[in-house]
Write a protein that holds these residues in place. Sequence first.
Motif, PDB file in Angstrom:
ATOM      1  N   UNK A   7     -12.166 -59.768 -22.765  1.00  0.00           N
ATOM      2  CA  UNK A   7     -12.579 -58.535 -22.110  1.00  0.00           C
ATOM      3  C   UNK A   7     -11.615 -58.223 -20.976  1.00  0.00           C
ATOM      4  N   UNK A   8     -10.950 -57.087 -21.067  1.00  0.00           N
ATOM      5  CA  UNK A   8     -10.041 -56.655 -20.011  1.00  0.00           C
ATOM      6  C   UNK A   8     -10.699 -55.519 -19.236  1.00  0.00           C
ATOM      7  N   UNK A   9     -10.786 -55.688 -17.929  1.00  0.00           N
ATOM      8  CA  UNK A   9     -11.458 -54.682 -17.107  1.00  0.00           C
ATOM      9  C   UNK A   9     -10.681 -54.415 -15.829  1.00  0.00           C
ATOM     10  N   UNK A  10     -10.631 -53.158 -15.418  1.00  0.00           N
ATOM     11  CA  UNK A  10      -9.983 -52.800 -14.147  1.00  0.00           C
ATOM     12  C   UNK A  10     -11.003 -52.932 -13.004  1.00  0.00           C
ATOM     13  N   UNK A  11     -10.686 -52.358 -11.875  1.00  0.00           N
ATOM     14  CA  UNK A  11     -11.608 -52.376 -10.741  1.00  0.00           C
ATOM     15  C   UNK A  11     -12.861 -51.578 -11.087  1.00  0.00           C
ATOM     16  N   UNK A  12     -13.939 -51.788 -10.330  1.00  0.00           N
ATOM     17  CA  UNK A  12     -15.189 -51.082 -10.599  1.00  0.00           C
ATOM     18  C   UNK A  12     -15.009 -49.571 -10.469  1.00  0.00           C
ATOM     19  N   UNK A  13     -14.222 -49.136  -9.497  1.00  0.00           N
ATOM     20  CA  UNK A  13     -13.983 -47.706  -9.321  1.00  0.00           C
ATOM     21  C   UNK A  13     -13.302 -47.108 -10.546  1.00  0.00           C
ATOM     22  N   UNK A  14     -12.328 -47.838 -11.070  1.00  0.00           N
ATOM     23  CA  UNK A  14     -11.618 -47.366 -12.254  1.00  0.00           C
ATOM     24  C   UNK A  14     -12.545 -47.372 -13.470  1.00  0.00           C
ATOM     25  N   UNK A  15     -13.406 -48.369 -13.553  1.00  0.00           N
ATOM     26  CA  UNK A  15     -14.385 -48.412 -14.648  1.00  0.00           C
ATOM     27  C   UNK A  15     -15.261 -47.168 -14.631  1.00  0.00           C
ATOM     28  N   UNK A  16     -15.740 -46.803 -13.440  1.00  0.00           N
ATOM     29  CA  UNK A  16     -16.596 -45.621 -13.312  1.00  0.00           C
ATOM     30  C   UNK A  16     -15.850 -44.346 -13.703  1.00  0.00           C
ATOM     31  N   UNK A  17     -14.577 -44.288 -13.366  1.00  0.00           N
ATOM     32  CA  UNK A  17     -13.756 -43.128 -13.731  1.00  0.00           C
ATOM     33  C   UNK A  17     -13.621 -43.021 -15.245  1.00  0.00           C
ATOM     34  N   UNK A  18     -13.375 -44.163 -15.879  1.00  0.00           N
ATOM     35  CA  UNK A  18     -13.237 -44.187 -17.340  1.00  0.00           C
ATOM     36  C   UNK A  18     -14.562 -43.836 -18.003  1.00  0.00           C
ATOM     37  N   UNK A  19     -15.655 -44.376 -17.457  1.00  0.00           N
ATOM     38  CA  UNK A  19     -16.983 -44.090 -18.005  1.00  0.00           C
ATOM     39  C   UNK A  19     -17.261 -42.596 -17.965  1.00  0.00           C
ATOM     40  N   UNK A  20     -16.944 -41.957 -16.846  1.00  0.00           N
ATOM     41  CA  UNK A  20     -17.185 -40.520 -16.706  1.00  0.00           C
ATOM     42  C   UNK A  20     -16.444 -39.732 -17.768  1.00  0.00           C
ATOM     43  N   UNK A  21     -15.190 -40.088 -18.014  1.00  0.00           N
ATOM     44  CA  UNK A  21     -14.391 -39.394 -19.018  1.00  0.00           C
ATOM     45  C   UNK A  21     -14.962 -39.605 -20.427  1.00  0.00           C
ATOM     46  N   UNK A  22     -15.312 -40.856 -20.720  1.00  0.00           N
ATOM     47  CA  UNK A  22     -15.797 -41.172 -22.065  1.00  0.00           C
ATOM     48  C   UNK A  22     -17.191 -40.601 -22.304  1.00  0.00           C
ATOM     49  N   UNK A  23     -18.037 -40.593 -21.285  1.00  0.00           N
ATOM     50  CA  UNK A  23     -19.379 -40.032 -21.454  1.00  0.00           C
ATOM     51  C   UNK A  23     -19.316 -38.530 -21.724  1.00  0.00           C
ATOM     52  N   UNK A  24     -18.382 -37.851 -21.078  1.00  0.00           N
ATOM     53  CA  UNK A  24     -18.217 -36.414 -21.328  1.00  0.00           C
ATOM     54  C   UNK A  24     -17.806 -36.177 -22.776  1.00  0.00           C
ATOM     55  N   UNK A  25     -16.850 -36.989 -23.242  1.00  0.00           N
ATOM     56  CA  UNK A  25     -16.394 -36.860 -24.618  1.00  0.00           C
ATOM     57  C   UNK A  25     -17.496 -37.262 -25.596  1.00  0.00           C
TER      58      UNK A  25
END
Length: 408
Positions: free
Chosen positions: A351-369
């Motif tokens: 499992x590769x993960x960035x910082x929590x802030x970056x995770x939230x940013x990615x989540x926002x983009x993917x949830x919109x899509x």
Amino acid sequence: MKNGWKKSTIGDIGRVFNGNSISESKKKTHFEGLDKGVPYIGTKDVGFNHEIEYESGVKIPDGKQDGFKLAPPNTVLVCAEGGSAGRKIAHTDREVFFGNKLFAICPTPPVDSRFVFYYCLAEDFTEQFKGAMAGLIGGVSLNKFKDISISIPPLLEQQRIVAMLDKSFIAIAIAKANAEKNLQNARALLESQLQSVFTQRGPKWVEKPLVELCDPTRVITYGVIKLGQEILDGVPCLRTSNVRWLRIDTEGIKKIAPSLSSEYSRTILRGGEVLVNVRGTLGGVAVVPPEMAGWNVSREVAVVPVDHSKVNPVFLSYLIGSGVSQQWLGGVKKGATYVGINIEDLRLLPVSAPTMDKQLEIISQLETLQASTQRLESIYQQKLNDFEELKKSILQKAFNGELAGACS
């Protein structure tokens, strides 16, 4: 019933019979992998789309055909037993031998076999078939099958109805194929974006085995081994049919005894865990919402108790659902007839993960899509449902003698 139509029964319009069973040992020894012979059709070779897989790998060659029942071209085959009884129905275009769980209808002129085939798809036939079913596994005896009623118009009218239904069903099939393709494309768009996100990782992404991102007081494990009987007021238990790709479907959920659930306390859900299908139907992964706290899971589903200080469970579900992780899991799956992923292997999933802030940013983009994808999927799925309803409507009109003019 329209004037000129005559009421009859399935047994009176021609020859009606069932086929022969072949043991698996004899099938492998004598009938599999042959280049020549007449195809042998079992229930598995008849699709719910009413098509037949003639090249299933089983043929009955010359010299070994005695005792087998032959269905000629233009025979209607109807599954007689089990979950597909009365639902798997097809019309042959060549001669076949067939299994004992299939009924064959060979109409005698002036009854058109394709008219009978379409009748077997109609609601009137379905209701009569269901009414004749009996037994634990659900089936219809040959005698009761023969007693199913059917109304027959003159041959020219049969042929006119068949021509109109053929034309209509071809048009519906083309439109349905386009909708199914669009449905696939909608999901593929999200899959492509997931693949992009999790293959083009930045320098601050840290890779660890899945187990190191879990709550240290809990373990990754699977749930209840034998669910037992359905309990009306029991504990909802999620199975692989409920854990879909990035969502949980509660339709058909089973409820188990609270005492049984308590025996598997390690997998009693609290909300916020990630569920992963590890046996049977793989690929399902989803986050447990808070309202499912107190529920449990079956043996085929693994519970991943996420440490929320290390990784966001939504981010993790996207990662496990991505092609990157699914390819890795596909490489460790085991079993021939019942494929599964060992819990020990799942714990080692990279499992590769960035910082929590970056995770939230990615989540926002993917949830919109994902929301956009789900809207498209809903539209195309509704179209598919509408096509099925249209087919039912056309069939009902046809066999009520109300199908006039051209169908489009």
